[in-house]
Design a protein around this motif. Structure first.
Motif, short mmCIF file in Angstrom:
data_model
loop_
_atom_site.label_atom_id
_atom_site.label_comp_id
_atom_site.label_asym_id
_atom_site.label_seq_id
_atom_site.Cartn_x
_atom_site.Cartn_y
_atom_site.Cartn_z
N ASN A 77 0.77 -1.13 0.07
CA ASN A 77 0.04 0.05 -0.10
C ASN A 77 0.75 1.27 -0.05
O ASN A 77 0.96 1.97 1.08
CB ASN A 77 -0.89 0.06 1.10
N ARG B 22 -5.48 5.37 3.09
CA ARG B 22 -6.39 4.94 4.51
C ARG B 22 -7.77 5.09 4.12
O ARG B 22 -7.95 6.39 3.58
CB ARG B 22 -5.79 5.71 5.34
N ALA C 129 0.26 6.31 2.33
CA ALA C 129 -0.35 5.00 2.02
C ALA C 129 -1.73 5.35 2.02
O ALA C 129 -2.24 6.34 2.56
CB ALA C 129 -0.19 4.12 3.27
#
Length: 114
Positions: free
Chosen positions: A3, A84, A82
């Motif tokens: 990710n 989220r 990343a």
């Protein structure tokens, strides 16, 4: 599996410092990134004429927050982090938001507009 996200684009507005009810602080900001051209065909495409995407981002670390708060609208920036999905309560309902949580960020070029 990974990710990992890397965005390069323009800051769409001034970053904002947000204090959460928990007492935690974060900085929120948006980056406008150009869309890559997609091949034409059934089921493939984008909103007609849309050439950029506006991506919401956050920064939690104190050092990173201080750095991002010096950015100005129009700056060309690079953000790594990343994707989220954050859940929160608003107006008595649980809502969600997808954003990029920055782990590193830098200015590549300052905006010429003052």
């Amino acid at each position: 599996m990974a990710n990992d996200v890397r965005l390069v684009g323009r800051l769409t507005g001034e970053p904002a410092l947000v204090e959460l009810p928990s007492g935690d602080a974060l900085v929120t900001f948006r980056i406008s990134v150009p869309r890559a051209a997609l091949p034409a065909g059934p089921g493939v495409g984008t909103t007609a004429g849309q050439r950029v995407d506006s991506i919401p981002c956050t920064a939690w670390g104190p050092r990173l927050r201080r750095s991002i708060l010096t950015w100005r609208a129009g700056d060309l920036v690079e953000v790594s982090g990343a994707v989220r999905c954050r859940f929160f309560q608003a107006g008595g309902a649980t809502r969600s938001r997808v954003e990029v949580e920055a782990s590193a960020a830098r200015i590549m070029r300052r905006s010429s507009a003052a």
